[in-house]
Write a protein that holds these residues in place. Structure first.
Motif, short mmCIF file in Angstrom:
data_model
loop_
_atom_site.label_atom_id
_atom_site.label_comp_id
_atom_site.label_asym_id
_atom_site.label_seq_id
_atom_site.Cartn_x
_atom_site.Cartn_y
_atom_site.Cartn_z
N THR A 44 0.99 -1.32 0.12
CA THR A 44 0.03 -0.23 0.12
C THR A 44 0.79 1.34 0.12
O THR A 44 0.51 2.28 -0.66
CB THR A 44 -0.88 0.13 1.22
OG1 THR A 44 -1.71 -1.14 1.19
CG2 THR A 44 -1.60 1.41 1.15
N CYS A 45 1.87 1.26 0.80
CA CYS A 45 2.92 2.31 0.82
C CYS A 45 3.46 2.65 -0.56
O CYS A 45 3.55 3.91 -1.17
CB CYS A 45 3.90 2.05 1.76
SG CYS A 45 3.67 1.83 3.50
N HIS A 46 3.85 1.54 -1.30
CA HIS A 46 4.55 1.92 -2.64
C HIS A 46 3.36 2.48 -3.66
O HIS A 46 3.64 3.18 -4.26
CB HIS A 46 4.94 0.59 -3.08
CG HIS A 46 6.36 0.14 -2.45
ND1 HIS A 46 7.36 0.87 -2.31
CD2 HIS A 46 6.50 -0.98 -1.39
CE1 HIS A 46 8.16 0.24 -1.51
NE2 HIS A 46 7.53 -0.94 -0.95
N ALA A 95 0.62 2.03 12.08
CA ALA A 95 0.71 1.27 11.06
C ALA A 95 0.96 2.15 9.78
O ALA A 95 1.00 3.50 9.80
CB ALA A 95 -0.72 0.70 10.72
N ALA A 96 1.95 1.49 8.85
CA ALA A 96 2.24 2.32 7.83
C ALA A 96 1.23 2.07 6.56
O ALA A 96 0.38 1.24 6.44
CB ALA A 96 3.58 1.64 7.30
N PRO A 97 1.12 3.05 5.61
CA PRO A 97 1.65 4.41 5.74
C PRO A 97 0.81 5.17 6.57
O PRO A 97 -0.33 4.95 6.98
CB PRO A 97 1.46 4.52 4.29
CG PRO A 97 0.19 4.04 3.73
CD PRO A 97 0.39 2.78 4.34
N ILE A 98 1.36 6.49 6.82
CA ILE A 98 0.80 7.57 7.61
C ILE A 98 1.19 8.75 6.77
O ILE A 98 2.41 8.81 6.21
CB ILE A 98 1.05 7.39 9.02
CG1 ILE A 98 0.14 8.26 9.90
CG2 ILE A 98 2.59 7.77 9.22
CD1 ILE A 98 -1.03 7.62 10.25
N PHE A 109 -5.99 4.10 4.38
CA PHE A 109 -7.18 4.14 3.70
C PHE A 109 -7.55 5.63 3.27
O PHE A 109 -8.53 5.91 3.51
CB PHE A 109 -8.11 3.53 4.53
CG PHE A 109 -7.84 2.07 5.01
CD1 PHE A 109 -7.71 0.96 3.91
CD2 PHE A 109 -7.67 1.77 6.31
CE1 PHE A 109 -7.44 -0.34 4.38
CE2 PHE A 109 -7.00 0.46 6.55
CZ PHE A 109 -7.22 -0.57 5.73
N VAL A 110 -6.77 6.12 2.78
CA VAL A 110 -6.94 7.53 2.18
C VAL A 110 -7.90 7.66 0.94
O VAL A 110 -7.82 6.86 0.01
CB VAL A 110 -5.60 8.31 2.09
CG1 VAL A 110 -4.86 7.86 0.78
CG2 VAL A 110 -5.87 9.66 1.79
N LEU A 116 -11.08 13.50 -0.77
CA LEU A 116 -11.35 14.07 0.47
C LEU A 116 -9.85 14.63 0.91
O LEU A 116 -10.07 15.75 1.62
CB LEU A 116 -11.94 12.88 1.43
CG LEU A 116 -12.01 13.45 2.82
CD1 LEU A 116 -13.25 14.81 2.90
CD2 LEU A 116 -12.79 12.43 3.80
N LEU A 117 -8.76 14.11 0.92
CA LEU A 117 -7.56 14.69 1.04
C LEU A 117 -7.38 15.99 0.77
O LEU A 117 -7.03 16.95 1.09
CB LEU A 117 -6.46 13.63 0.91
CG LEU A 117 -5.22 14.16 1.07
CD1 LEU A 117 -4.85 14.55 2.36
CD2 LEU A 117 -4.10 12.84 0.90
#
Length: 110
Positions: A34-36, A73-76, A92-93, A97-98
């Motif tokens: 998910t980070c990648h 937990a990553a990512p943050i 779970f971005v 909304l971001l």
């Protein structure tokens, strides 16, 4: 593309988040798919915010970053203004909304 500043020590992280202006800190781990996946999307989104600095710390290399910013937990993803946290998003971005949240904060800060 928005330039990502690689932060290799907790000192570099501290300096980055204390700099004047808006700092967006991305904390990830190398074994996190998910980070990648999120990093290039985040980099593309932040292209629209030239006043926001973008820093990345690997939590396995800079272990203190997890404790300092309460990363469970990553990512943050953290948006800080001169060291103070204004926005926190996790794995779970929702980018729409971001973007709205960033628009409000950047507009208010400017």
């Amino acid at each position: 593309m928005k330039q990502i500043r690689k932060l290799n020590t907790i000192g570099e992280v501290d300096t980055f988040v204390q700099e004047p202006g808006l700092s967006f800190l991305y904390v990830s781990t190398p074994d996190c798919s998910t980070c990648h996946a999120l990093l290039p999307k985040l980099q593309e989104l932040l292209n629209d915010y030239p006043s926001v600095s973008f820093g990345h710390a690997d939590a396995t290399e800079v272990e203190e970053v997890a404790e300092r910013f309460l990363v469970l937990a990553a990512p943050i993803m953290l948006l800080l203004i001169e060291g103070k946290e204004y926005l926190r998003e996790d794995r779970f971005v929702r980018f729409g909304l971001l973007q709205k949240k960033l628009d409000r904060i950047v507009e208010h800060y400017a």
